[in-house]
Design a protein around this motif. Structure first.
Motif, short mmCIF file in Angstrom:
data_model
loop_
_atom_site.label_atom_id
_atom_site.label_comp_id
_atom_site.label_asym_id
_atom_site.label_seq_id
_atom_site.Cartn_x
_atom_site.Cartn_y
_atom_site.Cartn_z
N ILE A 24 -26.09 71.22 27.33
CA ILE A 24 -27.10 70.41 28.01
C ILE A 24 -28.39 70.41 27.18
N VAL A 25 -29.03 69.25 27.09
CA VAL A 25 -30.34 69.13 26.43
C VAL A 25 -31.37 68.74 27.49
N LEU A 26 -32.36 69.60 27.68
CA LEU A 26 -33.42 69.34 28.66
C LEU A 26 -34.68 68.91 27.91
N PRO A 27 -35.03 67.62 27.93
CA PRO A 27 -36.21 67.16 27.19
C PRO A 27 -37.52 67.61 27.82
N CYS A 28 -38.47 67.97 26.97
CA CYS A 28 -39.82 68.34 27.40
C CYS A 28 -40.79 67.42 26.68
N ALA A 29 -40.93 66.20 27.19
CA ALA A 29 -41.79 65.20 26.55
C ALA A 29 -43.26 65.55 26.76
N GLN A 30 -44.04 65.54 25.68
CA GLN A 30 -45.46 65.89 25.74
C GLN A 30 -46.29 64.74 25.17
N THR A 31 -47.54 64.65 25.64
CA THR A 31 -48.44 63.65 25.08
C THR A 31 -48.91 64.12 23.71
N GLY A 32 -49.07 63.22 22.79
CA GLY A 32 -49.48 63.57 21.44
C GLY A 32 -48.29 63.60 20.50
N GLU A 33 -48.54 63.29 19.25
CA GLU A 33 -47.48 63.19 18.26
C GLU A 33 -46.98 64.57 17.83
N PHE A 34 -45.67 64.69 17.67
CA PHE A 34 -45.02 65.91 17.19
C PHE A 34 -45.29 67.13 18.08
N LYS A 35 -45.35 66.91 19.38
CA LYS A 35 -45.51 68.01 20.34
C LYS A 35 -44.33 68.12 21.29
N SER A 36 -43.56 67.05 21.39
CA SER A 36 -42.40 67.08 22.29
C SER A 36 -41.33 68.02 21.77
N HIS A 37 -40.63 68.64 22.68
CA HIS A 37 -39.58 69.59 22.32
C HIS A 37 -38.50 69.54 23.39
N CYS A 38 -37.50 70.37 23.25
CA CYS A 38 -36.42 70.37 24.23
C CYS A 38 -35.82 71.77 24.36
N VAL A 39 -35.13 71.97 25.47
CA VAL A 39 -34.41 73.21 25.72
C VAL A 39 -32.92 72.89 25.65
N VAL A 40 -32.21 73.60 24.80
CA VAL A 40 -30.77 73.37 24.65
C VAL A 40 -30.02 74.54 25.29
N LEU A 41 -29.17 74.22 26.25
CA LEU A 41 -28.30 75.21 26.87
C LEU A 41 -26.89 74.96 26.38
N ASP A 42 -26.35 75.90 25.64
CA ASP A 42 -25.05 75.70 24.98
C ASP A 42 -24.05 76.74 25.47
N TRP A 43 -23.00 76.26 26.17
CA TRP A 43 -21.95 77.15 26.68
C TRP A 43 -20.60 76.71 26.12
N ARG A 44 -20.59 76.19 24.91
CA ARG A 44 -19.34 75.73 24.32
C ARG A 44 -18.44 76.88 23.89
N VAL A 45 -19.02 78.05 23.68
CA VAL A 45 -18.23 79.26 23.45
C VAL A 45 -18.12 79.96 24.80
N PRO A 46 -16.93 80.07 25.38
CA PRO A 46 -16.77 80.56 26.76
C PRO A 46 -17.44 81.88 27.07
N GLU A 47 -17.44 82.80 26.09
CA GLU A 47 -17.97 84.12 26.36
C GLU A 47 -19.45 84.27 26.01
N LYS A 48 -20.12 83.16 25.65
CA LYS A 48 -21.51 83.26 25.23
C LYS A 48 -22.31 82.03 25.62
#
Length: 214
Positions: A24-48
């Motif tokens: 899952i990618v959770l976008p964190c859009a921010q005002t201003g250039e080059f400030k936006s970021h995102c949170v990536v939740l990765d469970w494609r490896v079952p045990e991690k």
């Protein structure tokens, strides 16, 4: 440190279903250039489960030419590795995994597919693993000590819920957990010490001296 996966998702405000095999990618859009970021939740490896903060909104690794435009706080790696504690495994499954580990690395690809299929089956049955154990936490390229995991994760969870992650604030939070000892009287304190230095005269009496024979 153990963490309740479902409770974390609820507190972080993650509405999208999250289960083994999903990213899952959770976008964190921010005002201003080059400030936006995102949170990536990765469970494609079952045990991690891997939680990672990335610059931009796509969740992909940016090319160096684009990455250099972002603040250093977003350029440096920030992630949390969570080892899944699966209490839903049967004794038979546990025995199979033990047999696999004792037989070496052979057939690891097939075993991963089997684990993935088993994890998916548990999701269908409503048996998503509830517990995880934080095994590594890195904020802005700095590895965080285990005693600070709880405080930092609590802060990070609140930030994810607000769709704005401040890695500098997280690093500062981790710094508060460091024990800073008050120096002895002949040294000037810096003002941020949390523990008083205790001078033991008996322990220090023989420092620098060594008894000799003959």
């Amino acid at each position: 440190m153990q963490v309740n996966v479902q409770q974390f998702l609820d507190d972080a405000g993650v509405k999208e279903p999250f289960y083994p095999g999903k990213r899952i990618v959770l976008p964190c859009a921010q005002t201003g250039e080059f400030k936006s970021h995102c949170v990536v939740l990765d469970w494609r490896v079952p045990e991690k489960i891997r939680l990672e903060i990335k610059p931009g909104l796509s969740g992909k690794d940016l090319e160096p030419q684009k990455l250099k435009n972002y603040p250093v706080s977003l350029q440096m790696p920030t992630y949390v590795e969570i080892e899944v504690i699966n209490d839903n495994k049967s004794d038979e499954e546990e025995g199979e995994e033990e047999g696999k580990s004792s037989s070496g690395k052979g057939g690891s690809g097939g075993q991963k597919m089997k684990l993935m299929a088993s994890a998916f089956g548990e999701v269908v049955d409503g048996k998503i693993p509830a517990l995880g154990k934080i095994v590594e936490m890195v904020i802005m390229g700095s590895e965080i000590a285990a005693e600070a995991f709880g405080e930092v994760l609590t802060q990070l969870t609140k930030q994810i819920n607000q769709a704005k992650v401040s890695t500098t604030a997280l690093l500062a939070q981790a710094g508060k957990m460091i024990t800073k000892v008050m120096p002895p009287s002949f040294m000037a304190p810096k003002g941020d010490e949390t523990v008083t230095y205790k001078y033991d005269q008996e322990k220090n009496a023989d420092i620098g001296f060594r008894s000799t024979l003959g």
